[in-house]
Design a protein around this motif. Structure first.
Motif, mmCIF file in Angstrom:
data_model
loop_
_atom_site.group_PDB
_atom_site.id
_atom_site.type_symbol
_atom_site.label_atom_id
_atom_site.label_comp_id
_atom_site.label_asym_id
_atom_site.label_seq_id
_atom_site.Cartn_x
_atom_site.Cartn_y
_atom_site.Cartn_z
ATOM 1 N N MET A 58 0.828 -1.207 0.000
ATOM 2 C CA MET A 58 0.000 0.000 0.000
ATOM 3 C C MET A 58 0.861 1.255 0.000
ATOM 4 N N SER A 59 1.924 1.245 0.811
ATOM 5 C CA SER A 59 2.784 2.417 0.896
ATOM 6 C C SER A 59 3.475 2.685 -0.434
ATOM 7 N N ALA A 60 3.979 1.626 -1.082
ATOM 8 C CA ALA A 60 4.654 1.803 -2.369
ATOM 9 C C ALA A 60 3.679 2.293 -3.440
ATOM 10 N N THR A 61 2.458 1.753 -3.428
ATOM 11 C CA THR A 61 1.446 2.197 -4.391
ATOM 12 C C THR A 61 1.122 3.664 -4.187
ATOM 13 N N ASP A 62 0.964 4.065 -2.936
ATOM 14 C CA ASP A 62 0.692 5.463 -2.611
ATOM 15 C C ASP A 62 1.827 6.359 -3.124
ATOM 16 N N ALA A 63 3.064 5.891 -2.987
ATOM 17 C CA ALA A 63 4.216 6.677 -3.436
ATOM 18 C C ALA A 63 4.221 6.826 -4.960
ATOM 19 N N VAL A 64 3.900 5.748 -5.677
ATOM 20 C CA VAL A 64 3.867 5.811 -7.143
ATOM 21 C C VAL A 64 2.781 6.790 -7.597
ATOM 22 N N LEU A 65 1.605 6.717 -6.985
ATOM 23 C CA LEU A 65 0.525 7.640 -7.351
ATOM 24 C C LEU A 65 0.885 9.079 -6.999
#
Length: 467
Positions: free
Chosen positions: A1-8
């Motif tokens: 979730m954290s990595a996805t949030d960072a990409v977005l």
């Protein structure tokens, strides 16, 4: 979730030099993977780690807001796919605590001190949160992420702000990535010293350091570091360490954490910890040993209550043991850590009611040694091998042939791997972390134990071991 949030987040900001097409493909894969991962979870899969509900709910909400922002401001370079959607909250997690935290911040109300460690979950509302004051290090809640969230827009505006200097120092030290918790001063010092002393080593501990440890134990106990609330784990290990150093303190602060069945890490804790209770058993048990040797002037009522606490914790730990002989714990990914904490405490202070539990733990360790002599949950590691050696040396019967063979093979493997090993992060906080000095001390202690134990073949008491 954290990595996805960072990409977005990167897609929103459109940073120079970064391919937006690559980011969009990454976001597509990440969101698809999240949907599958969350669908496969049930409530029992959610780890019992600090602030897991706050962090998860915050990330799900942030991902949703970023997707909305991308849809509201589409461009030829980035156009969210129709199927992009935030993951649902995993089973067993809701937004109630996060919403209550946000409501308090928006009303200008101070939060519980322990929430400052995860202040970043509040997003923009974390900036300048009332009641949060930088520690002497400049940190908020001993956490870089929380510090950055609290600093907010003041970071670029005030280059000399203590919180900004703290963040710059931590980023420089690690070349960019930052740990979830730093500093961990009292936690690190007490775990290192107690591990070495328990193994019979004689580290030179400056008088000033011992005085600092003693001063850190207040009426409510000790925090792991400045900016964190006092907790039972750090308090117990600090008291145990002070006893081994000859600095006598009463264990009164620990009763603040007593519940009907066991001791909690903090008042109002969700869940429980076997390793915390094992460390509290060490503290009470060592206090009673000091009293019995006349090394402490004791109030009879304190002695009686400490003895009752020893029996209570010993019984509770025995009940928490798994059928295979191991223990598990919320603060560490490996059962070898929890089993070492529990088996050693019960062996030293649990008495007759714990004898069979300790024996089962030893049998489990013997049965789970790997062919190369190491121990480990997923693969052999120096840290887990060190815990296994501690259990066999300090709670087992080193003169037994099976134990001798296991210790010899384990020690040989540890000698081969200790210096070259890159220790995996097995400790639980907001994410996995590696307290390097603590792990190195455990390994050093374990390297000392087999030779000493195989030469004496004894299971002598803590006082003999630390003389």
């Amino acid at each position: 979730m954290s990595a996805t949030d960072a990409v977005l987040s990167a897609l929103e900001r459109r940073p120079d030099g970064v391919s937006l097409a690559v980011l969009a493909r990454s976001a597509d894969r990440a969101l698809g993977a999240l949907a599958r991962l969350v669908a496969d979870l049930d409530a029992s899969d959610v780890p019992d780690t600090p602030a897991v509900d706050l962090i998860t709910a915050s990330l799900v909400g942030s991902i949703g807001k970023r997707l909305d922002a991308l849809r509201d401001a589409p461009s030829a370079d980035v156009e969210p796919a129709a199927h992009w959607a935030p993951p649902p909250l995993p089973a067993g997690i809701d937004r109630r605590r996060l919403d209550a935290m946000l409501a308090a911040l928006n009303a200008g109300l101070p939060l519980q001190v322990k929430l400052f460690h995860a202040l970043e979950v509040a997003g923009p509302a974390a900036s300048g949160a009332p009641g949060a004051t930088p520690a002497p290090t400049g940190a908020i809640g001993a956490a870089p992420a929380a510090t950055a969230a609290w600093l907010g827009e003041r970071g670029p505006i005030d280059p000399g702000h203590p919180a900004r200097r703290f963040l710059e120092t931590v980023v420089e030290r690690h070349g960019g990535p930052v740990p979830c918790g730093i500093p961990i001063t009292l936690f690190e010092r007490t775990w290192v010293i107690s591990s070495l002393l328990r193994a019979g080593l004689s580290p030179v501990v400056p008088a000033g350091l011992a005085a600092e440890l003693a001063a850190a134990v207040g009426p409510d106990g000790s925090p792991a570091a400045a900016g964190l609330p006092a907790d039972a784990d750090t308090t117990a290990v600090a008291l145990y360490t002070l006893s081994l150093l000859g600095v006598k303190r009463t264990p009164d602060a620990l009763w603040r954490y007593e519940t009907e069945s066991h001791f909690c890490t903090w008042p109002g804790e969700d869940g429980h910890s076997t390793s915390v209770n094992a460390h509290i058993l060490d503290a009470f048990g060592q206090y009673l040993e000091d009293v019995s040797q006349g090394a402490s002037t004791a109030n009879p009522r304190t002695v009686q209550r400490a003895a009752m606490s020893v029996r209570k914790i010993s019984s509770w730990l025995c009940d928490r043991q798994h059928m295979d002989g191991s223990w598990r714990d919320r603060w560490h990914a490996s059962p070898y850590y929890a089993t070492a904490c529990c088996a050693l405490a019960l062996s030293d202070f649990g008495g007759d009611i714990a004898r069979e539990a300790v024996a089962r733990a030893v049998r489990w360790v013997l049965a789970t040694q790997r062919p190369d002599g190491s121990w480990g949950t997923w693969s052999g590691t120096a840290e887990e091998t060190a815990y296994a050696i501690q259990i066999l040396s300090l709670a087992g019967t080193p003169a037994d042939d099976a134990t001798k063979r296991a210790l010899t093979a384990g020690n040989r493997r540890l000698l081969q791997s200790a210096e070259a090993a890159r220790h995996p992060a097995l400790w639980h906080d907001k994410d996995l972390y590696l307290p390097a000095a603590v792990v190195e001390a455990v390994i050093l202690a374990a390297l000392h134990l087999p030779e000493r134990r195989l030469s004496t073949g004894t299971g002598d008491s803590v006082q003999h071991r630390t003389a």
